[in-house]
Design a protein around this motif. Sequence first.
Motif, PDB file in Angstrom:
ATOM      1  N   GLN A   1      46.523  37.475  42.546  1.00 12.47           N
ATOM      2  CA  GLN A   1      45.782  37.596  41.290  1.00 12.47           C
ATOM      3  C   GLN A   1      46.293  36.570  40.278  1.00 12.47           C
ATOM      4  OE1 GLN A   1      46.383  41.293  39.371  1.00 12.47           O
ATOM      5  NE2 GLN A   1      44.366  41.327  38.435  1.00 12.47           N
TER       6      GLN A   1
ATOM      7  N   SER B   1      41.997  37.339  29.008  1.00 16.94           N
ATOM      8  CA  SER B   1      40.563  37.204  28.830  1.00 16.94           C
ATOM      9  C   SER B   1      40.175  35.750  29.055  1.00 16.94           C
ATOM     10  CB  SER B   1      40.151  37.718  27.455  1.00 16.94           C
ATOM     11  OG  SER B   1      39.844  36.673  26.600  1.00 16.94           O
ATOM     12  N   PHE B   2      38.994  35.566  29.608  1.00 17.23           N
ATOM     13  CA  PHE B   2      38.524  34.228  29.945  1.00 17.23           C
ATOM     14  C   PHE B   2      37.369  33.846  29.036  1.00 17.23           C
ATOM     15  CE2 PHE B   2      40.681  35.765  33.630  1.00 17.23           C
ATOM     16  CZ  PHE B   2      41.280  34.642  34.182  1.00 17.23           C
TER      17      PHE B   2
ATOM     18  N   LEU C   1      41.783  30.338  29.435  1.00 18.19           N
ATOM     19  CA  LEU C   1      42.433  31.624  29.651  1.00 18.19           C
ATOM     20  C   LEU C   1      43.284  31.951  28.432  1.00 18.19           C
ATOM     21  CD1 LEU C   1      43.540  33.906  31.501  1.00 18.19           C
ATOM     22  CD2 LEU C   1      45.104  32.241  32.435  1.00 18.19           C
TER      23      LEU C   1
ATOM     24  N   ALA D   1      45.055  33.152  41.242  1.00 16.58           N
ATOM     25  CA  ALA D   1      43.635  32.965  40.941  1.00 16.58           C
ATOM     26  C   ALA D   1      43.402  32.759  39.452  1.00 16.58           C
ATOM     27  CB  ALA D   1      42.843  34.162  41.434  1.00 16.58           C
ATOM     28  N   SER D   2      44.334  33.243  38.619  1.00 14.74           N
ATOM     29  CA  SER D   2      44.143  33.152  37.169  1.00 14.74           C
ATOM     30  C   SER D   2      44.623  31.834  36.601  1.00 14.74           C
ATOM     31  CB  SER D   2      44.901  34.282  36.473  1.00 14.74           C
ATOM     32  OG  SER D   2      44.379  35.518  36.867  1.00 14.74           O
TER      33      SER D   2
ATOM     34  N   THR E   1      36.976  26.594  31.937  1.00 11.25           N
ATOM     35  CA  THR E   1      37.326  27.983  31.729  1.00 11.25           C
ATOM     36  C   THR E   1      38.678  28.058  31.036  1.00 11.25           C
ATOM     37  OG1 THR E   1      36.116  28.541  33.719  1.00 11.25           O
ATOM     38  CG2 THR E   1      37.578  30.211  32.849  1.00 11.25           C
TER      39      THR E   1
ATOM     40  N   THR F   1      35.989  38.800  32.082  1.00 17.95           N
ATOM     41  CA  THR F   1      36.942  38.956  33.171  1.00 17.95           C
ATOM     42  C   THR F   1      36.866  37.702  34.032  1.00 17.95           C
ATOM     43  OG1 THR F   1      35.294  39.950  34.597  1.00 17.95           O
ATOM     44  CG2 THR F   1      36.600  41.454  33.252  1.00 17.95           C
ATOM     45  N   LYS F   2      37.792  37.574  34.976  1.00 17.98           N
ATOM     46  CA  LYS F   2      37.811  36.401  35.847  1.00 17.98           C
ATOM     47  C   LYS F   2      36.497  36.252  36.606  1.00 17.98           C
ATOM     48  CE  LYS F   2      39.639  33.140  38.491  1.00 17.98           C
ATOM     49  NZ  LYS F   2      39.580  31.791  37.940  1.00 17.98           N
ATOM     50  N   GLU F   3      36.011  37.366  37.148  1.00 15.63           N
ATOM     51  CA  GLU F   3      34.786  37.320  37.948  1.00 15.63           C
ATOM     52  C   GLU F   3      33.592  36.929  37.085  1.00 15.63           C
ATOM     53  OE1 GLU F   3      36.915  39.994  38.005  1.00 15.63           O
ATOM     54  OE2 GLU F   3      37.889  39.256  39.832  1.00 15.63           O
TER      55      GLU F   3
ATOM     56  N   TYR G   1      49.393  41.143  35.446  1.00 18.70           N
ATOM     57  CA  TYR G   1      49.043  40.743  36.803  1.00 18.70           C
ATOM     58  C   TYR G   1      49.665  41.721  37.790  1.00 18.70           C
ATOM     59  CZ  TYR G   1      47.968  36.542  34.268  1.00 18.70           C
ATOM     60  OH  TYR G   1      47.452  35.665  33.349  1.00 18.70           O
TER      61      TYR G   1
ATOM     62  N   ASP H   1      33.699  33.281  36.234  1.00 14.52           N
ATOM     63  CA  ASP H   1      33.298  32.443  37.368  1.00 14.52           C
ATOM     64  C   ASP H   1      31.778  32.447  37.524  1.00 14.52           C
ATOM     65  OD1 ASP H   1      35.871  31.800  37.853  1.00 14.52           O
ATOM     66  OD2 ASP H   1      36.157  33.174  39.541  1.00 14.52           O
TER      67      ASP H   1
END
Lengths: 265, 202
Positions: free
Chosen positions: B63, A79-80, A129, B66-67, A127, A107-109, B58, A112
Motif C-alpha cells: 500500500q 488524500s489524493f 498526495l 502504491a502511494s 496526482t 482515495t488512491k483508487e 499505511y 487513479d
Amino acid sequence: MKTSYGVFFAVLAALGASWAGFVLGPLIQLGAAQQTTVLNSTDVYPIQRPGLAAMGAQVYRSYGCAACHTRQVQQTGISFEVVLTSPGKDPVTVSNLLSTLKLTALTKEAADTAAKTLTDAGGKTETHLSATGADISRGWGSRHSVAADYLYDVPVELGTLRAGPDLANIGQRNPDANWQLVHLYAPKAVVKDSAMPSFKFLFQVRPVGAAPSPDALKLPAGFEAPAGMEVVPTAEGAELAAYLLSLHADAPLYEAPYTPATAKP
Amino acid sequence: MSEEKQNPSCPAGAGEPTAVRSSAPIWIIVVTLTLLFLGGIYFDHHSGWLNPRVYAPYDTADQLEASQPKSGAAAAMAHGKGVYETVCGICHGADGMGKPGVAPPLAGSDWVNTKGFYRLAHIPLCGVNGTIMVEGKQWSSAMAAMGAALSDDDLASVLTYIRGSWGNKGTAVGAEDIAKIRAAVGKAPAPNTGDQLMAMPE
C-alpha cells in the motif's frame, strides 16, 4: 515446593514476553535505521544538527521544554488530488470533464480513475498526495513524524503533553531568529494569549555600550527594554533559539510520502 | 511440617489446605485462543510485518509503495535531478554552469533550449568527440557515452530536468522517444563531432 519450577518458568515467560515485545522487537525493527534520502531526490536525511543547535538540544532538555511541548506530528490519513497540467488536443471535452469530476480529497483508487478519465480524453494530469489529520490541518507539519526524524536525537524528546503547540516543525513555521528570541524573552509580546512562562533568565539586560549589540532583541512596542538598555541573549538563550530554528521534520520520505508545495507547478 | 503450631483460628480437624491440580475452565481457553487468533489477523493486516518503513495510516508495504508520488512532471524533474547530480553534475556542475576546460555550461545553452530534443538526446547517448561550439566558445573536451548505464526513463528524466532548470525553457522528454532514438543509434554508437551533431535535426 514442587510448584516452584512452574512459578519460575511462568515469571520468566511473562517477563521474557514483555522484553521481547518492548525491547527486542523495536530493536529488530528500527535498530539498523540509518540516514536515508529525501523522496525523489539525492539529498540525505536527516543531517546532524550544527554545533550551536546541538548544544541547544541540551538546553531544551534541561529546562524541561518537553514537559509542555511535543515533537511529534500525527497523521490519520492520506488524500489524493488530481491536477490537470495540460488540456491536450481536445480542451472542450477535458474542460467539460473537469466540471463533472471530483478532483480533490480522493482515495488512491478514485484518483487513479479520475486521472485515467482525463488522460483518455487527451489531457495530462499529475496526482498530488497530501497527509490529513488534526495536526496537519493545524499547520504543525506536512506529514507524520517517523523514526528517521529522531535518528540523531539522544534522548528523543517526543513529549506527551500539549500545553503549548507541537514543535516538530517550529524552525520551518517561524524561521525568524528574532521572533524565537523575543518569544522566549516575553511570550506575550508575540503571542497575545500565550500561557508560556517568560524565560527572561536566558537574556541579559545591559546598558548599551559604545554601539548597540548586533545580537540585541528587536522588541515590539510595550515590551521594550528600559531607556539606554538592551536585551541580549546569553549563550544558553542563543543555543536554544538555534535549536528551535533547526527543528523541521518535513522532508518527504519514502515512509511518509507527500507532494511538497514547491514541487507543485 | 508436622511440628508447626496449631493455628487457633483454624481448628484441628478442618484439615490442612493443600495445593491440588485442577484444569482451567474450557471457556477461558477458548476466549484466549480466539483473542490470539483475532490479534494475529489484525497483525497480518496492519503491521506491515514489522517493516520499519510502514507507519499508520499505511497498513502494508504494498500500500505504501502504491502511494508513492511517481507520476507527473514534478516527479520526472525530481528523478532527473537525482540522476543529474550523480552522473552529469560531476563535470557540468550542480548549477549547470559547467567547468572551464572540462565541460561546457548547460544553463542557457543553445544546445539545450532547442525546439525538439533529437539532437540533444544524441549527446548523452553517443558521447561527443572533437570540438563543439557552446555560447560562442570552442570546447574540445571529449564526452563519453552515458546511454548504456542509464535507462530510457533515467535519460528522459535527466533531459527533462536539464531542459527545465536554471532558466532553460525546453519541453519535457518522454521515455518512449528516448527508446526510439536509442534503437536508431544501435548498441555501441560512435561519438559524434560537433559538426555531425549540428547536421542533425533539432
